[in-house]
Design a protein around this motif. Sequence first.
Motif, PDB file in Angstrom:
ATOM      1  N   LEU A 101      34.801 -49.199  47.072  1.00  0.00           N
ATOM      2  CA  LEU A 101      35.653 -48.334  46.258  1.00  0.00           C
ATOM      3  C   LEU A 101      34.839 -47.211  45.625  1.00  0.00           C
ATOM      4  O   LEU A 101      35.273 -46.051  45.607  1.00  0.00           O
ATOM      5  CB  LEU A 101      36.341 -49.162  45.176  1.00  0.00           C
ATOM      6  CG  LEU A 101      37.242 -48.396  44.200  1.00  0.00           C
ATOM      7  CD1 LEU A 101      38.360 -47.681  44.936  1.00  0.00           C
ATOM      8  CD2 LEU A 101      37.809 -49.328  43.144  1.00  0.00           C
ATOM      9  N   LEU A 105      35.422 -43.131  46.490  1.00  0.00           N
ATOM     10  CA  LEU A 105      35.724 -42.150  45.448  1.00  0.00           C
ATOM     11  C   LEU A 105      34.688 -41.031  45.436  1.00  0.00           C
ATOM     12  O   LEU A 105      35.045 -39.841  45.316  1.00  0.00           O
ATOM     13  CB  LEU A 105      35.772 -42.841  44.085  1.00  0.00           C
ATOM     14  CG  LEU A 105      36.975 -43.757  43.830  1.00  0.00           C
ATOM     15  CD1 LEU A 105      36.812 -44.514  42.521  1.00  0.00           C
ATOM     16  CD2 LEU A 105      38.266 -42.961  43.820  1.00  0.00           C
ATOM     17  N   GLU A 118      44.061 -39.285  39.050  1.00  0.00           N
ATOM     18  CA  GLU A 118      43.811 -40.691  39.377  1.00  0.00           C
ATOM     19  C   GLU A 118      44.911 -41.250  40.276  1.00  0.00           C
ATOM     20  O   GLU A 118      44.633 -42.043  41.180  1.00  0.00           O
ATOM     21  CB  GLU A 118      43.725 -41.509  38.084  1.00  0.00           C
ATOM     22  CG  GLU A 118      42.549 -41.151  37.192  1.00  0.00           C
ATOM     23  CD  GLU A 118      42.574 -41.937  35.891  1.00  0.00           C
ATOM     24  OE1 GLU A 118      43.438 -42.841  35.773  1.00  0.00           O
ATOM     25  OE2 GLU A 118      41.744 -41.672  35.008  1.00  0.00           O
ATOM     26  N   LEU A 121      44.285 -40.312  43.895  1.00  0.00           N
ATOM     27  CA  LEU A 121      43.212 -41.127  44.463  1.00  0.00           C
ATOM     28  C   LEU A 121      43.684 -42.549  44.737  1.00  0.00           C
ATOM     29  O   LEU A 121      43.315 -43.149  45.754  1.00  0.00           O
ATOM     30  CB  LEU A 121      42.017 -41.133  43.509  1.00  0.00           C
ATOM     31  CG  LEU A 121      41.297 -39.790  43.316  1.00  0.00           C
ATOM     32  CD1 LEU A 121      40.259 -39.901  42.210  1.00  0.00           C
ATOM     33  CD2 LEU A 121      40.631 -39.333  44.605  1.00  0.00           C
ATOM     34  N   ALA A 122      44.496 -43.091  43.841  1.00  0.00           N
ATOM     35  CA  ALA A 122      44.993 -44.451  44.028  1.00  0.00           C
ATOM     36  C   ALA A 122      45.910 -44.540  45.253  1.00  0.00           C
ATOM     37  O   ALA A 122      45.864 -45.525  45.999  1.00  0.00           O
ATOM     38  CB  ALA A 122      45.741 -44.914  42.780  1.00  0.00           C
ATOM     39  N   LEU A 125      43.677 -44.340  48.496  1.00  0.00           N
ATOM     40  CA  LEU A 125      42.880 -45.551  48.716  1.00  0.00           C
ATOM     41  C   LEU A 125      43.725 -46.817  48.707  1.00  0.00           C
ATOM     42  O   LEU A 125      43.191 -47.901  48.985  1.00  0.00           O
ATOM     43  CB  LEU A 125      41.788 -45.654  47.646  1.00  0.00           C
ATOM     44  CG  LEU A 125      40.796 -44.488  47.604  1.00  0.00           C
ATOM     45  CD1 LEU A 125      39.789 -44.687  46.475  1.00  0.00           C
ATOM     46  CD2 LEU A 125      40.074 -44.346  48.931  1.00  0.00           C
ATOM     47  N   GLN A 127      45.004 -48.480  46.199  1.00  0.00           N
ATOM     48  CA  GLN A 127      44.477 -49.360  45.167  1.00  0.00           C
ATOM     49  C   GLN A 127      45.223 -49.094  43.864  1.00  0.00           C
ATOM     50  O   GLN A 127      45.791 -48.012  43.675  1.00  0.00           O
ATOM     51  CB  GLN A 127      42.974 -49.130  44.970  1.00  0.00           C
ATOM     52  CG  GLN A 127      42.128 -49.404  46.202  1.00  0.00           C
ATOM     53  CD  GLN A 127      42.193 -50.862  46.654  1.00  0.00           C
ATOM     54  OE1 GLN A 127      42.062 -51.777  45.835  1.00  0.00           O
ATOM     55  NE2 GLN A 127      42.420 -51.072  47.937  1.00  0.00           N
ATOM     56  N   ARG A 131      42.658 -49.646  38.303  1.00  0.00           N
ATOM     57  CA  ARG A 131      41.332 -49.970  38.842  1.00  0.00           C
ATOM     58  C   ARG A 131      40.570 -48.710  39.222  1.00  0.00           C
ATOM     59  O   ARG A 131      39.360 -48.602  39.011  1.00  0.00           O
ATOM     60  CB  ARG A 131      41.487 -50.879  40.063  1.00  0.00           C
ATOM     61  CG  ARG A 131      40.152 -51.412  40.581  1.00  0.00           C
ATOM     62  CD  ARG A 131      40.328 -52.275  41.793  1.00  0.00           C
ATOM     63  NE  ARG A 131      39.043 -52.797  42.251  1.00  0.00           N
ATOM     64  CZ  ARG A 131      38.755 -53.038  43.515  1.00  0.00           C
ATOM     65  NH1 ARG A 131      39.661 -52.813  44.456  1.00  0.00           N
ATOM     66  NH2 ARG A 131      37.568 -53.500  43.851  1.00  0.00           N
ATOM     67  N   VAL A 132      41.287 -47.726  39.795  1.00  0.00           N
ATOM     68  CA  VAL A 132      40.638 -46.470  40.157  1.00  0.00           C
ATOM     69  C   VAL A 132      40.137 -45.751  38.914  1.00  0.00           C
ATOM     70  O   VAL A 132      39.014 -45.218  38.884  1.00  0.00           O
ATOM     71  CB  VAL A 132      41.614 -45.587  40.965  1.00  0.00           C
ATOM     72  CG1 VAL A 132      41.022 -44.192  41.177  1.00  0.00           C
ATOM     73  CG2 VAL A 132      41.925 -46.228  42.304  1.00  0.00           C
TER      74      VAL A 132
END
Length: 277
Positions: A101, A105, A118, A121-122, A125, A127, A131-132
């Motif tokens: 991870l 990133l 964010e 990005l989440a 990925l 996720q 958590r990101v």
Amino acid sequence: MSNEESRNSLADQAAAWVPPWQRPTPPRNTPAPPREEEPETAAPPAAPPVAEIAEAVDTQAAPGDAAAEGAAARVPRKQPAPRRRVTAAPEPPPELDEAELRGALEAILLVVDEPVAETTLAEVLEQPAARVGAMLDQIAAGYTASGHGFELRRAAGGWRLYTRPEYAGYVERFVLDGQSVRLTQAALETLAVVAYKQPVTRSRISAIRGVNCDGVIRTLVTRGLVEECGSEPESGAFLYRTTILFLEKLGLNSVDELPPLAPFLPDDVEELSDVTR
């Protein structure tokens, strides 16, 4: 033949007649007289099974045939068992370990040309956003603790890598190489007025600066630092505000992070403001 002879013949026949119960029994090895052969009758066909009867009734009965429908109703038919539709549950996305991870990133942040949120990005990925966000905070703290020449920080509602201020001189010489096109003093002053007074009209900017600023506003709009944001209800004049590019260039997350302007204002600023009105 005379009548007398006829009577004698009948008498002889009557005297010679033997009743059946007094007749001698023929020997057993004597073949019995042949009997007339009766015509052979075909054996009745075997009854078909119940399933075949039901199938024949279904296939041969015409629509509206009451007799056939009654026969089909009397014969039980085996109904096929209903099929159960089994839907496979969607598989959850694989959970990345900490190292993977972190590397993903960092790779994305190296190629972005503007701050990335964010949530974006989440989604990329697959996720959780929490958590990101925690991993981004951890990466930023690690860069700061390690003393890298760059840092990861929030800007314009997202995350992006920036060079550290202490190395700005070296970066400036490498990028600009003496050929930079900087904003003029008038453009910087106009941009500052828009940043602290937004949303603001051109007439208000010109009143604060004391000069016409139409050309400077057009330059700032062309550079992407200022944009229109509606019109004033009373006069219908266009309103202007700073853009995300402005926040990105200054490394700010919002205009609330602008330094306070009060220490740089003259003591008679209220009087000057009343005169310009």
